[in-house]
Design a protein around this motif. Structure first.
Motif, PDB file in Angstrom:
ATOM      1  N   GLN A  37       4.150  -6.675  -7.322  1.00 38.02           N
ATOM      2  CA  GLN A  37       3.552  -5.460  -6.761  1.00 38.02           C
ATOM      3  C   GLN A  37       2.069  -5.357  -7.127  1.00 38.02           C
ATOM      4  N   LEU A  38       1.736  -5.712  -8.366  1.00 34.00           N
ATOM      5  CA  LEU A  38       0.331  -5.704  -8.784  1.00 34.00           C
ATOM      6  C   LEU A  38      -0.475  -6.719  -7.984  1.00 34.00           C
ATOM      7  N   LEU A  39       0.054  -7.923  -7.843  1.00 38.44           N
ATOM      8  CA  LEU A  39      -0.627  -8.945  -7.048  1.00 38.44           C
ATOM      9  C   LEU A  39      -0.839  -8.458  -5.622  1.00 38.44           C
ATOM     10  N   ASN A  40       0.192  -7.870  -5.033  1.00 36.69           N
ATOM     11  CA  ASN A  40       0.074  -7.363  -3.673  1.00 36.69           C
ATOM     12  C   ASN A  40      -1.003  -6.289  -3.573  1.00 36.69           C
ATOM     13  N   TYR A  41      -0.996  -5.355  -4.491  1.00 32.31           N
ATOM     14  CA  TYR A  41      -1.994  -4.287  -4.492  1.00 32.31           C
ATOM     15  C   TYR A  41      -3.409  -4.864  -4.556  1.00 32.31           C
ATOM     16  N   LEU A  42      -3.620  -5.816  -5.458  1.00 34.08           N
ATOM     17  CA  LEU A  42      -4.954  -6.387  -5.629  1.00 34.08           C
ATOM     18  C   LEU A  42      -5.386  -7.202  -4.410  1.00 34.08           C
ATOM     19  N   LEU A  43      -4.444  -7.915  -3.788  1.00 37.26           N
ATOM     20  CA  LEU A  43      -4.793  -8.690  -2.592  1.00 37.26           C
ATOM     21  C   LEU A  43      -5.087  -7.787  -1.392  1.00 37.26           C
ATOM     22  N   GLN A  44      -4.450  -6.625  -1.333  1.00 34.34           N
ATOM     23  CA  GLN A  44      -4.650  -5.709  -0.204  1.00 34.34           C
ATOM     24  C   GLN A  44      -5.876  -4.821  -0.402  1.00 34.34           C
ATOM     25  N   SER A  45      -6.403  -4.777  -1.608  1.00 34.09           N
ATOM     26  CA  SER A  45      -7.537  -3.924  -1.927  1.00 34.09           C
ATOM     27  C   SER A  45      -8.766  -4.337  -1.117  1.00 34.09           C
ATOM     28  N   LYS A  46      -9.565  -3.369  -0.771  1.00 35.62           N
ATOM     29  CA  LYS A  46     -10.796  -3.639  -0.014  1.00 35.62           C
ATOM     30  C   LYS A  46     -11.895  -4.238  -0.894  1.00 35.62           C
ATOM     31  N   GLU A  47     -11.782  -4.040  -2.201  1.00 31.42           N
ATOM     32  CA  GLU A  47     -12.771  -4.601  -3.120  1.00 31.42           C
ATOM     33  C   GLU A  47     -12.593  -6.115  -3.220  1.00 31.42           C
ATOM     34  N   GLU A  48     -13.694  -6.813  -3.446  1.00 31.26           N
ATOM     35  CA  GLU A  48     -13.602  -8.254  -3.693  1.00 31.26           C
ATOM     36  C   GLU A  48     -13.342  -8.425  -5.188  1.00 31.26           C
ATOM     37  N   ASN A  49     -12.104  -8.637  -5.528  1.00 29.93           N
ATOM     38  CA  ASN A  49     -11.678  -8.696  -6.927  1.00 29.93           C
ATOM     39  C   ASN A  49     -10.934  -9.990  -7.204  1.00 29.93           C
ATOM     40  N   ILE A  50     -11.531 -11.104  -6.852  1.00 31.36           N
ATOM     41  CA  ILE A  50     -10.849 -12.395  -6.938  1.00 31.36           C
ATOM     42  C   ILE A  50     -10.345 -12.689  -8.350  1.00 31.36           C
ATOM     43  N   ASN A  51     -11.121 -12.311  -9.376  1.00 32.73           N
ATOM     44  CA  ASN A  51     -10.669 -12.575 -10.741  1.00 32.73           C
ATOM     45  C   ASN A  51      -9.434 -11.769 -11.086  1.00 32.73           C
ATOM     46  N   HIS A  52      -9.340 -10.546 -10.582  1.00 34.29           N
ATOM     47  CA  HIS A  52      -8.189  -9.704 -10.878  1.00 34.29           C
ATOM     48  C   HIS A  52      -6.923 -10.230 -10.212  1.00 34.29           C
ATOM     49  N   TRP A  53      -6.982 -10.519  -8.902  1.00 34.81           N
ATOM     50  CA  TRP A  53      -5.761 -10.985  -8.252  1.00 34.81           C
ATOM     51  C   TRP A  53      -5.380 -12.384  -8.735  1.00 34.81           C
ATOM     52  N   PHE A  54      -6.357 -13.191  -9.108  1.00 36.50           N
ATOM     53  CA  PHE A  54      -6.032 -14.512  -9.630  1.00 36.50           C
ATOM     54  C   PHE A  54      -5.300 -14.391 -10.967  1.00 36.50           C
ATOM     55  N   THR A  55      -5.724 -13.455 -11.805  1.00 33.90           N
ATOM     56  CA  THR A  55      -5.029 -13.225 -13.068  1.00 33.90           C
ATOM     57  C   THR A  55      -3.616 -12.725 -12.822  1.00 33.90           C
ATOM     58  N   ALA A  56      -3.446 -11.813 -11.860  1.00 34.31           N
ATOM     59  CA  ALA A  56      -2.102 -11.320 -11.512  1.00 34.31           C
ATOM     60  C   ALA A  56      -1.229 -12.463 -11.011  1.00 34.31           C
ATOM     61  N   LEU A  57      -1.801 -13.367 -10.239  1.00 35.95           N
ATOM     62  CA  LEU A  57      -1.058 -14.538  -9.777  1.00 35.95           C
ATOM     63  C   LEU A  57      -0.701 -15.434 -10.961  1.00 35.95           C
ATOM     64  N   GLY A  58      -1.595 -15.530 -11.939  1.00 36.84           N
ATOM     65  CA  GLY A  58      -1.304 -16.298 -13.151  1.00 36.84           C
ATOM     66  C   GLY A  58      -0.125 -15.724 -13.916  1.00 36.84           C
ATOM     67  N   VAL A  59      -0.072 -14.402 -14.044  1.00 36.42           N
ATOM     68  CA  VAL A  59       1.049 -13.749 -14.729  1.00 36.42           C
ATOM     69  C   VAL A  59       2.348 -14.049 -13.990  1.00 36.42           C
ATOM     70  N   LEU A  60       2.335 -13.914 -12.674  1.00 38.63           N
ATOM     71  CA  LEU A  60       3.525 -14.195 -11.874  1.00 38.63           C
ATOM     72  C   LEU A  60       3.943 -15.663 -12.036  1.00 38.63           C
ATOM     73  N   SER A  61       2.971 -16.565 -12.055  1.00 39.24           N
ATOM     74  CA  SER A  61       3.259 -17.995 -12.174  1.00 39.24           C
ATOM     75  C   SER A  61       3.862 -18.355 -13.529  1.00 39.24           C
ATOM     76  N   ILE A  62       3.440 -17.659 -14.568  1.00 42.15           N
ATOM     77  CA  ILE A  62       3.954 -17.944 -15.898  1.00 42.15           C
ATOM     78  C   ILE A  62       5.361 -17.395 -16.073  1.00 42.15           C
ATOM     79  N   HIS A  63       5.565 -16.153 -15.676  1.00 40.66           N
ATOM     80  CA  HIS A  63       6.848 -15.494 -15.929  1.00 40.66           C
ATOM     81  C   HIS A  63       7.912 -15.769 -14.877  1.00 40.66           C
ATOM     82  N   GLN A  64       7.500 -16.085 -13.671  1.00 39.91           N
ATOM     83  CA  GLN A  64       8.456 -16.290 -12.579  1.00 39.91           C
ATOM     84  C   GLN A  64       8.045 -17.524 -11.772  1.00 39.91           C
ATOM     85  N   ALA A  65       8.084 -18.657 -12.426  1.00 42.03           N
ATOM     86  CA  ALA A  65       7.555 -19.890 -11.840  1.00 42.03           C
ATOM     87  C   ALA A  65       8.195 -20.231 -10.490  1.00 42.03           C
TER      88      ALA A  65
END
Length: 108
Positions: A37-65
């Motif tokens: 849900q966090l990753l989705n929120y950050l990807l849908q955001s109008k702000e250019e926040n590549i570092n934030h969504w990439f970190t959220a993707l990292g968390v998802l990749s670590i915990h739910q490979a």
């Protein structure tokens, strides 16, 4: 691995728009998956926040490979590419985790 190189590697294999679309679909089907849900929120955001969504993707990749692999595989195919093979999937997860500079303890 350098974060910017990891992001460039990911975006060379998966278009951000495809990742956002696939993530949105997964998020609607998995409302209790908070990292998703966090990753989705950050990807849908109008702000250019590549570092934030990439970190959220990292968390998802670590915990739910395996979940992350399925999401990335679907986004890769939606980007117009042939499906990944297993070694490439594992390499991509390593790139994301290393680029996000997260360990399981950090991500928790």
């Amino acid at each position: 691995m350098n974060r910017q190189i990891a992001i460039q590697t990911l975006l060379a294999l998966i278009k951000k728009e495809a990742l956002a679309k696939v993530t949105s679909g997964y998020a609607s089907n998995n409302p209790q998956n908070y990292p998703l849900q966090l990753l989705n929120y950050l990807l849908q955001s109008k702000e250019e926040n590549i570092n934030h969504w990439f970190t959220a993707l990292g968390v998802l990749s670590i915990h739910q490979a395996m979940f992350a692999i399925n999401l990335l595989q679907d986004a890769h195919k939606l980007s117009g590419y042939q499906p990944f093979t297993w070694p490439k999937e594992a390499e991509l997860l390593d790139v994301i985790a290393q680029g996000a500079k997260l360990t399981k303890a950090d991500a928790g």
